[in-house]
Structure formats: C-alpha cells, structure tokens
Write a protein that holds these residues in place. Structure first.
Motif, mmCIF file in Angstrom:
data_model
loop_
_atom_site.group_PDB
_atom_site.id
_atom_site.type_symbol
_atom_site.label_atom_id
_atom_site.label_comp_id
_atom_site.label_asym_id
_atom_site.label_seq_id
_atom_site.Cartn_x
_atom_site.Cartn_y
_atom_site.Cartn_z
ATOM 1 N N UNK A 99 0.831 -1.192 0.000
ATOM 2 C CA UNK A 99 0.000 0.000 0.000
ATOM 3 C C UNK A 99 0.875 1.254 0.000
ATOM 4 N N UNK A 100 2.025 1.171 0.648
ATOM 5 C CA UNK A 100 2.951 2.310 0.684
ATOM 6 C C UNK A 100 3.414 2.701 -0.713
ATOM 7 N N UNK A 101 3.415 1.758 -1.655
ATOM 8 C CA UNK A 101 3.801 2.061 -3.035
ATOM 9 C C UNK A 101 2.817 3.013 -3.707
ATOM 10 N N UNK A 102 1.631 3.144 -3.135
ATOM 11 C CA UNK A 102 0.567 3.933 -3.763
ATOM 12 C C UNK A 102 0.378 5.299 -3.111
ATOM 13 N N UNK A 103 1.215 5.636 -2.105
ATOM 14 C CA UNK A 103 1.110 6.948 -1.471
ATOM 15 C C UNK A 103 1.310 8.012 -2.550
ATOM 16 N N UNK A 104 0.472 9.034 -2.496
ATOM 17 C CA UNK A 104 0.463 10.060 -3.530
ATOM 18 C C UNK A 104 -0.760 9.937 -4.419
ATOM 19 N N UNK A 105 -1.401 8.774 -4.347
ATOM 20 C CA UNK A 105 -2.651 8.540 -5.069
ATOM 21 C C UNK A 105 -3.784 8.374 -4.062
ATOM 22 N N UNK A 106 -4.981 8.669 -4.501
ATOM 23 C CA UNK A 106 -6.154 8.254 -3.735
ATOM 24 C C UNK A 106 -6.292 6.761 -3.985
ATOM 25 N N UNK A 107 -6.483 5.981 -2.913
ATOM 26 C CA UNK A 107 -6.546 4.532 -3.042
ATOM 27 C C UNK A 107 -7.856 4.031 -2.440
ATOM 28 N N UNK A 108 -8.569 3.254 -3.223
ATOM 29 C CA UNK A 108 -9.779 2.584 -2.762
ATOM 30 C C UNK A 108 -9.389 1.142 -2.449
ATOM 31 N N UNK B 134 -7.760 -3.153 11.322
ATOM 32 C CA UNK B 134 -8.725 -3.391 12.405
ATOM 33 C C UNK B 134 -9.168 -2.116 13.110
ATOM 34 N N UNK B 135 -8.353 -1.068 13.058
ATOM 35 C CA UNK B 135 -8.745 0.210 13.651
ATOM 36 C C UNK B 135 -9.940 0.815 12.914
ATOM 37 N N UNK B 136 -10.086 0.456 11.635
ATOM 38 C CA UNK B 136 -11.117 1.054 10.796
ATOM 39 C C UNK B 136 -12.210 0.090 10.366
ATOM 40 N N UNK B 137 -11.896 -1.239 10.362
ATOM 41 C CA UNK B 137 -12.835 -2.232 9.851
ATOM 42 C C UNK B 137 -13.005 -3.387 10.835
ATOM 43 N N UNK B 138 -14.232 -3.723 11.170
ATOM 44 C CA UNK B 138 -14.448 -4.947 11.946
ATOM 45 C C UNK B 138 -14.028 -6.161 11.105
ATOM 46 N N UNK B 139 -13.483 -7.171 11.744
ATOM 47 C CA UNK B 139 -12.963 -8.323 10.999
ATOM 48 C C UNK B 139 -14.039 -9.093 10.247
ATOM 49 N N UNK B 140 -15.293 -8.951 10.650
ATOM 50 C CA UNK B 140 -16.372 -9.664 9.968
ATOM 51 C C UNK B 140 -17.114 -8.784 8.959
ATOM 52 N N UNK B 141 -16.626 -7.586 8.722
ATOM 53 C CA UNK B 141 -17.301 -6.653 7.805
ATOM 54 C C UNK B 141 -16.802 -6.882 6.380
ATOM 55 N N UNK B 142 -17.434 -7.837 5.722
ATOM 56 C CA UNK B 142 -17.075 -8.166 4.349
ATOM 57 C C UNK B 142 -18.350 -8.133 3.527
ATOM 58 N N UNK B 143 -18.411 -7.345 2.493
ATOM 59 C CA UNK B 143 -17.373 -6.463 1.975
ATOM 60 C C UNK B 143 -17.253 -5.178 2.792
ATOM 61 N N UNK B 144 -16.106 -4.568 2.684
ATOM 62 C CA UNK B 144 -15.825 -3.251 3.255
ATOM 63 C C UNK B 144 -14.925 -2.510 2.296
ATOM 64 N N UNK B 145 -15.028 -1.193 2.335
ATOM 65 C CA UNK B 145 -14.219 -0.370 1.444
ATOM 66 C C UNK B 145 -13.668 0.811 2.225
ATOM 67 N N UNK B 146 -12.374 1.045 2.076
ATOM 68 C CA UNK B 146 -11.725 2.223 2.637
ATOM 69 C C UNK B 146 -11.261 3.103 1.490
ATOM 70 N N UNK B 147 -11.347 4.403 1.684
ATOM 71 C CA UNK B 147 -10.786 5.346 0.728
ATOM 72 C C UNK B 147 -9.668 6.076 1.453
ATOM 73 N N UNK B 148 -8.476 5.935 0.919
ATOM 74 C CA UNK B 148 -7.276 6.472 1.533
ATOM 75 C C UNK B 148 -6.818 7.676 0.720
ATOM 76 N N UNK B 149 -6.539 8.771 1.426
ATOM 77 C CA UNK B 149 -6.157 9.999 0.716
ATOM 78 C C UNK B 149 -4.706 9.946 0.242
ATOM 79 N N UNK B 150 -4.289 10.988 -0.432
ATOM 80 C CA UNK B 150 -2.949 11.026 -1.038
ATOM 81 C C UNK B 150 -1.817 10.980 -0.012
ATOM 82 N N UNK B 151 -2.135 11.318 1.243
ATOM 83 C CA UNK B 151 -1.138 11.263 2.310
ATOM 84 C C UNK B 151 -1.093 9.904 2.997
ATOM 85 N N UNK B 152 -1.929 8.973 2.561
ATOM 86 C CA UNK B 152 -1.943 7.641 3.152
ATOM 87 C C UNK B 152 -2.847 7.505 4.358
ATOM 88 N N UNK B 153 -3.750 8.459 4.558
ATOM 89 C CA UNK B 153 -4.666 8.433 5.699
ATOM 90 C C UNK B 153 -6.052 7.982 5.261
#
Length: 134
Positions: free
Chosen positions: A11-20, A90-109
């Motif tokens: 995932x660190x390879x994608x810092x600088x991009x918005x990542x879904x 796990x800080x953002x997603x419960x382990x049983x929450x499938x499907x789940x989607x995170x959107x990560x900003x260009x700073x990796x947050x």
C-alpha cells in the motif's frame, strides 16, 4: 502482500494517489453484487490518479482468480487466505465486515469507509470528495 498474479505490492507504493481498498471474498454475495460497480468506478477514476486495491480474504486463490475473471476485474487484489491483511485495518474495519471499502487519501490516511456493499453513487461521491482535497 502478494497479488493473485503473484506480484509483490505494498500500500505504501501507492502513497500520492487516492486509493480505494476493498475487502472481498468470492463466497460473499454482496461482494458479487458490488464487483461490477467497483470495476466501473475504477475505470472512470483511474486517469485522475485513483488506484484500487482488493484484499481477497479467507478465500482459496483459485476461487478468487475465477471471481476476478468472471467480473472482469482489472485492478490488483492481494491474497489474504488467513485474514491477516484485513487485521492491519482493524482500527477502521471490523474483521467480519465483508465487503468493506476504505478510501485512503494522497497522504496515506483513511478518509472514508463503507461497511457492507457500496453503490455507484456512494462510491463515486466519496472518491470525488477525497480526490478533490489537496
């Protein structure tokens, strides 16, 4: 992690991009329902610097590859047969929450999350908001 195609990807390879990041399994009915939506939004937003990354969790690799071929998924997915990669979120997603989607900003947050299947309008609205931020 390692993609379904056997390539290393961080995932660190994608810092600088918005990542879904989408957590999915071939055995998951809501995942099958949202797969065409994810691919459509990826195709529409890729040229704006938005990357997609799947995490195929608790699945066998052959089933995951068949899923991606069936739904013509063109973005990479990491293999997560044990669910270990999903635990990294796990800080953002419960382990049983499938499907789940995170959107990560260009700073990796983590900028947004969707628990459960997403819709086209929900995903495009969130991606547009995050992508338009500086």
């Amino acid at each position: 992690g390692v993609t379904l195609e056997g390539e290393d990807l961080a995932l660190a390879d994608l810092v600088g991009s918005v990542v879904v990041v989408n957590v999915w399994g071939s055995w998951c009915s809501p995942c099958r329902a949202e797969a065409p939506i994810l691919q459509e939004v990826y195709s529409e937003t890729r040229k704006r610097g938005v990357e997609f990354l799947g995490i195929n969790t608790r699945d066998q690799q052959a089933a995951a590859i068949a899923f991606e071929e069936n739904f013509e998924i063109t973005y990479p997915s990491l293999v997560d047969e044990t669910g270990e990669l999903q635990l990294a979120f796990r800080e953002f997603l419960p382990s049983n929450a499938i499907p789940s989607t995170l959107i990560i900003d260009r700073d990796g947050l983590v900028a947004a999350r969707i628990l459960g299947a997403t819709t086209y309008s929900q995903l495009t609205d969130l991606v547009d908001q995050v992508a338009s931020e500086n």
